[in-house]
Design a protein around this motif. Structure first.
Motif, PDB file in Angstrom:
ATOM      1  N   GLU A 132     -19.921  -9.826  66.907  1.00  0.00           N
ATOM      2  CA  GLU A 132     -21.053  -9.628  67.812  1.00  0.00           C
ATOM      3  C   GLU A 132     -21.165  -8.160  68.219  1.00  0.00           C
ATOM      4  OE1 GLU A 132     -24.327 -11.229  70.021  1.00  0.00           O
ATOM      5  OE2 GLU A 132     -23.032 -12.096  68.490  1.00  0.00           O
ATOM      6  N   ALA A 133     -20.023  -7.568  68.535  1.00  0.00           N
ATOM      7  CA  ALA A 133     -20.019  -6.166  68.950  1.00  0.00           C
ATOM      8  C   ALA A 133     -20.478  -5.253  67.821  1.00  0.00           C
ATOM      9  CB  ALA A 133     -18.617  -5.776  69.422  1.00  0.00           C
ATOM     10  N   ARG A 134     -20.040  -5.540  66.603  1.00  0.00           N
ATOM     11  CA  ARG A 134     -20.424  -4.698  65.470  1.00  0.00           C
ATOM     12  C   ARG A 134     -21.922  -4.827  65.173  1.00  0.00           C
ATOM     13  NH1 ARG A 134     -16.441  -2.074  63.287  1.00  0.00           N
ATOM     14  NH2 ARG A 134     -14.286  -2.837  63.221  1.00  0.00           N
ATOM     15  N   VAL A 135     -22.445  -6.030  65.269  1.00  0.00           N
ATOM     16  CA  VAL A 135     -23.874  -6.236  65.010  1.00  0.00           C
ATOM     17  C   VAL A 135     -24.713  -5.487  66.042  1.00  0.00           C
ATOM     18  CG1 VAL A 135     -25.734  -7.938  65.031  1.00  0.00           C
ATOM     19  CG2 VAL A 135     -23.594  -8.435  63.832  1.00  0.00           C
ATOM     20  N   ILE A 136     -24.347  -5.585  67.296  1.00  0.00           N
ATOM     21  CA  ILE A 136     -25.135  -4.975  68.361  1.00  0.00           C
ATOM     22  C   ILE A 136     -25.022  -3.451  68.356  1.00  0.00           C
ATOM     23  CG2 ILE A 136     -25.235  -4.682  70.877  1.00  0.00           C
ATOM     24  CD1 ILE A 136     -24.882  -7.671  71.137  1.00  0.00           C
ATOM     25  N   THR A 137     -23.815  -2.931  68.217  1.00  0.00           N
ATOM     26  CA  THR A 137     -23.625  -1.479  68.296  1.00  0.00           C
ATOM     27  C   THR A 137     -23.952  -0.758  67.001  1.00  0.00           C
ATOM     28  OG1 THR A 137     -21.298  -1.588  67.632  1.00  0.00           O
ATOM     29  CG2 THR A 137     -21.795  -1.792  69.988  1.00  0.00           C
ATOM     30  N   GLY A 138     -23.965  -1.470  65.883  1.00  0.00           N
ATOM     31  CA  GLY A 138     -24.239  -0.842  64.599  1.00  0.00           C
ATOM     32  C   GLY A 138     -23.043  -0.148  63.990  1.00  0.00           C
ATOM     33  N   ILE A 139     -21.881  -0.221  64.635  1.00  0.00           N
ATOM     34  CA  ILE A 139     -20.664   0.395  64.120  1.00  0.00           C
ATOM     35  C   ILE A 139     -19.944  -0.625  63.244  1.00  0.00           C
ATOM     36  CG2 ILE A 139     -18.506   1.550  64.682  1.00  0.00           C
ATOM     37  CD1 ILE A 139     -20.965   3.091  65.571  1.00  0.00           C
ATOM     38  N   ALA A 140     -19.999  -0.450  61.927  1.00  0.00           N
ATOM     39  CA  ALA A 140     -19.491  -1.463  61.001  1.00  0.00           C
ATOM     40  C   ALA A 140     -18.041  -1.259  60.597  1.00  0.00           C
ATOM     41  CB  ALA A 140     -20.367  -1.502  59.753  1.00  0.00           C
ATOM     42  N   ASP A 141     -17.473  -0.072  60.898  1.00  0.00           N
ATOM     43  CA  ASP A 141     -16.095   0.164  60.467  1.00  0.00           C
ATOM     44  C   ASP A 141     -15.357   0.968  61.540  1.00  0.00           C
ATOM     45  OD1 ASP A 141     -17.358   2.586  60.245  1.00  0.00           O
ATOM     46  OD2 ASP A 141     -17.042   2.817  58.097  1.00  0.00           O
ATOM     47  N   GLY A 142     -14.160   1.400  61.214  1.00  0.00           N
ATOM     48  CA  GLY A 142     -13.349   2.140  62.169  1.00  0.00           C
ATOM     49  C   GLY A 142     -12.352   1.240  62.877  1.00  0.00           C
ATOM     50  N   GLU A 143     -11.494   1.851  63.651  1.00  0.00           N
ATOM     51  CA  GLU A 143     -10.495   1.108  64.403  1.00  0.00           C
ATOM     52  C   GLU A 143     -11.132   0.418  65.602  1.00  0.00           C
ATOM     53  OE1 GLU A 143      -7.227   3.580  65.488  1.00  0.00           O
ATOM     54  OE2 GLU A 143      -7.188   4.613  63.562  1.00  0.00           O
ATOM     55  N   THR A 144     -10.516  -0.678  66.054  1.00  0.00           N
ATOM     56  CA  THR A 144     -11.034  -1.403  67.208  1.00  0.00           C
ATOM     57  C   THR A 144      -9.901  -1.792  68.150  1.00  0.00           C
ATOM     58  OG1 THR A 144     -10.887  -3.531  66.065  1.00  0.00           O
ATOM     59  CG2 THR A 144     -12.994  -2.358  65.926  1.00  0.00           C
ATOM     60  N   ALA A 145     -10.262  -1.943  69.413  1.00  0.00           N
ATOM     61  CA  ALA A 145      -9.337  -2.462  70.422  1.00  0.00           C
ATOM     62  C   ALA A 145     -10.114  -3.470  71.245  1.00  0.00           C
ATOM     63  CB  ALA A 145      -8.821  -1.335  71.316  1.00  0.00           C
ATOM     64  N   ILE A 146      -9.514  -4.631  71.483  1.00  0.00           N
ATOM     65  CA  ILE A 146     -10.218  -5.702  72.185  1.00  0.00           C
ATOM     66  C   ILE A 146      -9.375  -6.243  73.333  1.00  0.00           C
ATOM     67  CG2 ILE A 146      -9.395  -7.401  70.499  1.00  0.00           C
ATOM     68  CD1 ILE A 146     -12.039  -8.954  71.031  1.00  0.00           C
ATOM     69  N   LEU A 147     -10.036  -6.468  74.457  1.00  0.00           N
ATOM     70  CA  LEU A 147      -9.431  -7.116  75.611  1.00  0.00           C
ATOM     71  C   LEU A 147     -10.245  -8.356  75.925  1.00  0.00           C
ATOM     72  CD1 LEU A 147      -8.753  -4.093  78.026  1.00  0.00           C
ATOM     73  CD2 LEU A 147      -7.075  -5.316  76.627  1.00  0.00           C
ATOM     74  N   HIS A 148      -9.575  -9.506  76.034  1.00  0.00           N
ATOM     75  CA  HIS A 148     -10.283 -10.745  76.367  1.00  0.00           C
ATOM     76  C   HIS A 148      -9.529 -11.467  77.471  1.00  0.00           C
ATOM     77  CE1 HIS A 148     -12.748 -14.306  76.011  1.00  0.00           C
ATOM     78  NE2 HIS A 148     -11.655 -15.039  75.903  1.00  0.00           N
ATOM     79  N   ASP A 149     -10.236 -11.800  78.540  1.00  0.00           N
ATOM     80  CA  ASP A 149      -9.657 -12.518  79.671  1.00  0.00           C
ATOM     81  C   ASP A 149     -10.161 -13.961  79.625  1.00  0.00           C
ATOM     82  OD1 ASP A 149      -8.920 -13.598  82.118  1.00  0.00           O
ATOM     83  OD2 ASP A 149      -9.270 -11.748  83.229  1.00  0.00           O
ATOM     84  N   ALA A 150      -9.306 -14.881  79.226  1.00  0.00           N
ATOM     85  CA  ALA A 150      -9.715 -16.276  79.092  1.00  0.00           C
ATOM     86  C   ALA A 150     -10.097 -16.889  80.430  1.00  0.00           C
ATOM     87  CB  ALA A 150      -8.585 -17.076  78.450  1.00  0.00           C
ATOM     88  N   ALA A 151      -9.497 -16.410  81.500  1.00  0.00           N
ATOM     89  CA  ALA A 151      -9.775 -16.978  82.822  1.00  0.00           C
ATOM     90  C   ALA A 151     -11.190 -16.654  83.298  1.00  0.00           C
ATOM     91  CB  ALA A 151      -8.746 -16.460  83.828  1.00  0.00           C
TER      92      ALA A 151
END
Length: 229
Positions: free
Chosen positions: A93-112
């Protein structure tokens, strides 16, 4: 009953399915050909979004979700968006919206809380930041936009606010000069007690003037200050 307003330029260049002119009667002045865009009966209802998001990117983002508002920044582009169905793959979803298709990524997800934050890095610089949550996203937007193209850590970027030793201008009040609410509050604390004084100190409200009511409201809210006339 009430009055609704929307810019007539909300066209297919800026949205996929919310074209304002499509809901207006196709009537024209017989002499000038001017369309009757300023008076029409419409029915509106609340858009029930399943999730909300905000993103900044070095690339020009394009409409891709039911609600998607895009604006230029000094470092690239920013977008507010919302969807009717929660994505299964936030990274995609992030890649589609931002248009950035490659490169390194870091993700934080809070399930709560359901919050997701993603940083995209290319050549050791922030190329895009993506923030999503079940409620409207709370993040220092101007600060996030300023990080595009900067060599900062992903963790610092995903904080969504400036570090303790950095100035945070706050949400933009004066779009003409990019003056944030915190800058205006600082000016008021320093003795600016009228809209004109705030303008002299920060330039806010000195161009188109559309933010002057907001400046007056901030003055009225300030303790021990005289509300602007």
């Amino acid at each position: 009953m009430g009055t609704l307003f929307a810019p007539i330029h909300w066209t297919r260049q800026n949205t996929l399915s919310s074209c304002v002119n499509s809901v207006i009667n196709v009537e024209k002045d017989p002499v000038s050909g001017q369309p009757a865009l300023k008076s029409a009966d419409v029915t509106a209802c609340k858009f029930e979004a399943a999730w909300f998001g905000f993103a900044v990117s070095a690339l020009h983002m394009t409409p891709s979700r039911p609600y998607h508002a895009i604006a230029r920044t000094k470092t690239g582009w920013q977008a507010e968006f919302a969807g009717a169905k929660t994505p299964q793959d936030w990274m995609n979803e992030a890649r589609v919206i931002t248009g950035i298709a490659d490169g390194e990524t870091a993700i934080l997800h809070d399930a709560a809380t359901g919050q997701t934050r993603i940083a995209m890095i290319k050549d050791q610089q922030i190329a895009a930041l993506f923030f999503a949550a079940p409620e409207p996203v709370i993040v220092a937007r101007q600060h996030a936009a300023s990080l595009i193209g900067q060599d900062v850590s992903a963790l610092q970027a995903l904080a969504g606010r400036s570090a303790e030793n950095q100035v945070d201008a706050g949400a933009t009040v004066c779009a003409c000069y990019g003056v944030g609410v915190n800058t205006i509050r600082d000016a008021i604390s320093d003795g600016a007690i009228t809209v004109e004084a705030v303008g002299a100190s920060t330039c806010a409200g000195t161009n188109c003037g559309s933010c002057k009511p907001e400046l007056a409201a901030l003055l009225a809210q300030a303790p021990n200050q005289m509300a602007a006339e």
